[in-house]
Design a protein around this motif. Structure first.
Motif, PDB file in Angstrom:
ATOM      1  N   ALA A  67      73.416 -16.676  72.675  1.00 16.35           N
ATOM      2  CA  ALA A  67      73.077 -15.342  72.181  1.00 16.35           C
ATOM      3  C   ALA A  67      74.009 -14.932  71.045  1.00 16.35           C
ATOM      4  O   ALA A  67      73.573 -14.338  70.049  1.00 16.35           O
ATOM      5  N   ARG A  68      75.283 -15.240  71.165  1.00 17.81           N
ATOM      6  CA  ARG A  68      76.237 -14.883  70.107  1.00 17.81           C
ATOM      7  C   ARG A  68      75.943 -15.633  68.808  1.00 17.81           C
ATOM      8  O   ARG A  68      75.982 -15.045  67.721  1.00 17.81           O
ATOM      9  N   TYR A  69      75.644 -16.910  68.924  1.00 14.20           N
ATOM     10  CA  TYR A  69      75.375 -17.669  67.703  1.00 14.20           C
ATOM     11  C   TYR A  69      74.050 -17.246  67.077  1.00 14.20           C
ATOM     12  O   TYR A  69      73.935 -17.170  65.852  1.00 14.20           O
ATOM     13  N   VAL A  70      73.035 -16.960  67.903  1.00 14.86           N
ATOM     14  CA  VAL A  70      71.760 -16.458  67.373  1.00 14.86           C
ATOM     15  C   VAL A  70      71.981 -15.130  66.663  1.00 14.86           C
ATOM     16  O   VAL A  70      71.375 -14.852  65.613  1.00 14.86           O
ATOM     17  N   PHE A  71      72.867 -14.288  67.199  1.00  9.70           N
ATOM     18  CA  PHE A  71      73.174 -13.017  66.560  1.00  9.70           C
ATOM     19  C   PHE A  71      73.794 -13.241  65.176  1.00  9.70           C
ATOM     20  O   PHE A  71      73.451 -12.544  64.210  1.00  9.70           O
ATOM     21  N   ILE A  72      74.697 -14.214  65.071  1.00  8.79           N
ATOM     22  CA  ILE A  72      75.301 -14.528  63.761  1.00  8.79           C
ATOM     23  C   ILE A  72      74.239 -14.989  62.779  1.00  8.79           C
ATOM     24  O   ILE A  72      74.215 -14.566  61.602  1.00  8.79           O
ATOM     25  N   ILE A  73      73.317 -15.850  63.216  1.00  5.61           N
ATOM     26  CA  ILE A  73      72.263 -16.349  62.330  1.00  5.61           C
ATOM     27  C   ILE A  73      71.351 -15.210  61.894  1.00  5.61           C
ATOM     28  O   ILE A  73      70.960 -15.111  60.715  1.00  5.61           O
ATOM     29  N   LEU A  74      70.976 -14.323  62.837  1.00  8.47           N
ATOM     30  CA  LEU A  74      70.101 -13.199  62.484  1.00  8.47           C
ATOM     31  C   LEU A  74      70.768 -12.270  61.476  1.00  8.47           C
ATOM     32  O   LEU A  74      70.120 -11.779  60.536  1.00  8.47           O
ATOM     33  N   ILE A  75      72.046 -11.999  61.660  1.00  9.35           N
ATOM     34  CA  ILE A  75      72.769 -11.160  60.696  1.00  9.35           C
ATOM     35  C   ILE A  75      72.756 -11.809  59.309  1.00  9.35           C
ATOM     36  O   ILE A  75      72.542 -11.150  58.285  1.00  9.35           O
ATOM     37  N   ALA A  76      72.952 -13.144  59.292  1.00  8.16           N
ATOM     38  CA  ALA A  76      72.929 -13.854  58.003  1.00  8.16           C
ATOM     39  C   ALA A  76      71.552 -13.765  57.353  1.00  8.16           C
ATOM     40  O   ALA A  76      71.429 -13.519  56.142  1.00  8.16           O
ATOM     41  N   LEU A  77      70.493 -13.954  58.154  1.00  4.81           N
ATOM     42  CA  LEU A  77      69.138 -13.891  57.598  1.00  4.81           C
ATOM     43  C   LEU A  77      68.794 -12.492  57.097  1.00  4.81           C
ATOM     44  O   LEU A  77      68.040 -12.337  56.137  1.00  4.81           O
ATOM     45  N   CYS A  78      69.328 -11.481  57.763  1.00  8.75           N
ATOM     46  CA  CYS A  78      69.040 -10.105  57.342  1.00  8.75           C
ATOM     47  C   CYS A  78      69.833  -9.698  56.107  1.00  8.75           C
ATOM     48  O   CYS A  78      69.342  -8.946  55.258  1.00  8.75           O
ATOM     49  N   ILE A  79      71.058 -10.167  55.996  1.00  9.70           N
ATOM     50  CA  ILE A  79      71.917  -9.739  54.891  1.00  9.70           C
ATOM     51  C   ILE A  79      71.687 -10.555  53.626  1.00  9.70           C
ATOM     52  O   ILE A  79      71.775 -10.021  52.512  1.00  9.70           O
TER      53      ILE A  79
END
Length: 455
Positions: A15-27
């Protein structure tokens, strides 16, 4: 495991790594607009009055349109048009060159420009002005190079287009690399912490206490590694419980053996006494034979009980050991002499090859005598088919060894008198405790047991 099933997704490493990837995709799609906004803000900060005045696209289009309308216009008309455009763009600098390449009018120009232009100077000016600062637009009058050209120049920081769509590639490159480096650092930090926790877990698994069991670890996060730590601690608890039960069972077993050994000695003594009384009675030959068998079995049982008692004491570390510098060859001669009648009665060929010189080892007198007695008794019980016993010395591994040998069928052969092998186990334990070494060489032609000091 049930422990691993309790891990919730929001607490997991995934979940933590998916959160990092999602933040990257959004930013990431916002990097360019945000960079433009930052450029705009810093331009407003440094140029609050002069910034965001002119639109480069509209200015270039309008300048070419004005030059087109001056097709075949008189010099005065061109001058009037430039003055009008100067009023429209007060912060711009303007000039125009006529068909004879002579400078006609310049407005707001602060740099030196030639009064008479050559073709080479014109080409060099256009080449150096393209994409530079100030922003420069060159338009041919009437779209005809033969009628001359007109030029407008405005500082880059005054252009709207420069603020909203920055052409400063260095700034944009640094900004994008900074954002990319931030996500690289975040990912590296994520995996570095995982690696640090795994290494701590590995160290905890390899470091053990005196019992050979690792110590429990502290679990701070309930993620996959945390659940692994809980399972590890659960395993440690199980091992400690099993170790305690094993120690309790071992203590109970040793106590049981000690009690049984003590309790069995009384009936054996009684049986011996009755057997001795029976010998005084008149018996048939068959009765005498049965009585001999009873006495032999009683002796075997007594020896087995003694071995069990000794093994229990040795295992518990309660068998007293007092090593002294002793002539082991003298002990060998004494043991062989005490067993000589037994071997002679059984018809053994006794071969003693012991030198006269003394051989000193640090041994316990009672322990070493017990070792010799056990080995000689095993020859009587299990190697009687060879009818041979030998006690000698021999050079082995750079030192002098005492050898007890026979010509029996070997220790792996079947024997009617074969027991549990506890006698040889006691011999091995005593030899080890006295810092001696033992080598056993056995075949169908006999067995040789070597004893020598351990260096």
């Amino acid at each position: 495991m049930k422990l691993a099933a309790k891990t919730k997704f929001r607490n997991s490493l995934l979940a933590r790594y998916v959160f990092i990837i999602l933040i990257a995709l959004c930013i990431w799609p916002l990097v360019f607009p945000v960079g433009s906004l930052i450029y705009y803000m810093q331009s407003q900060l440094f140029y609050p009055e002069e910034f965001n005045i002119y639109d480069s696209r509209n200015l270039e289009k309008a300048w070419h349109q004005e030059a087109k309308t001056l097709d075949k216009a008189a010099e005065d008309a061109v001058d009037a048009k430039l003055r009008a455009l100067k009023e429209q763009y007060p912060r711009a600098s303007m000039f125009w060159v006529d068909a004879s390449c002579r400078l006609r009018l310049k407005l707001g120009v602060t740099v030196a420009i030639p009064e008479q232009w050559t073709m080479a100077e014109s080409m060099q000016f256009m080449k150096s002005s393209y994409g530079g600062d100030p922003f420069t637009v060159v338009a041919f009058i009437g779209e005809d190079p033969k009628q001359g050209f007109m030029v407008v120049q405005i500082p880059r920081h005054m252009m709207k287009n420069e603020a909203i769509y920055p052409s400063n590639e260095r700034f944009l490159t640094v900004f994008i690399l900074s954002v990319f480096s931030f996500f690289l650092f975040t990912s590296w930090l994520f995996f570095a912490r995982i690696r640090k926790r795994l290494l701590r877990f590995q160290i905890a698994m390899t470091e053990t206490d005196e019992s050979g069991i690792p110590q429990p670890i502290t679990v701070k996060r309930v993620d996959e590694i945390g659940q692994l730590g809980l399972a590890f601690n659960h395993m440690i608890d199980q091992l400690n419980g099993a170790r305690r039960r094993e120690q309790e069972e071992e203590a109970l077993r040793k106590q049981l053996i000690a009690n049984l050994s003590h309790d069995l000695r009384t009936p054996l003594t009684t049986i011996r006494g009755h057997a001795y009384s029976l010998r005084k009675e008149t018996l048939t030959p068959k009765g005498k034979q049965s009585l001999d068998l009873i006495e032999t079995k009683v002796d075997n049982v007594a020896q087995l009980i003694e071995n069990l008692m000794s093994y229990t004491l040795l295992s518990a570390g309660k068998y007293p050991l007092q090593t002294v510098r002793t002539d082991v060859l003298r002990l060998c001669r004494t043991s062989v002499a005490s067993w000589y009648p037994v071997f002679e009665k059984e018809g053994f060929d006794i071969d003693v090859q012991l030198p006269e010189a003394a051989l000193y080892w640090n041994v316990d007198l009672q322990w070493f005598t017990r070792i010799l007695d056990n080995l000689l008794q095993n020859i009587v019980r299990h190697a009687d088919s060879g009818k041979y016993v030998c006690v000698r010395t021999e050079e082995r591994r750079g030192t002098t060894a005492v050898v007890i040998a026979d010509k029996g069928p070997g220790i792996h052969a079947e024997s009617g008198n074969k027991g549990a092998g506890i006698g040889l186990t006691i011999v091995a334990l005593m030899i080890k405790e006295m810092s001696l070494k033992q080598d056993i060489v056995s075949s169908r032609d006999g067995t040789a047991i070597y004893m020598y000091p351990k260096f």
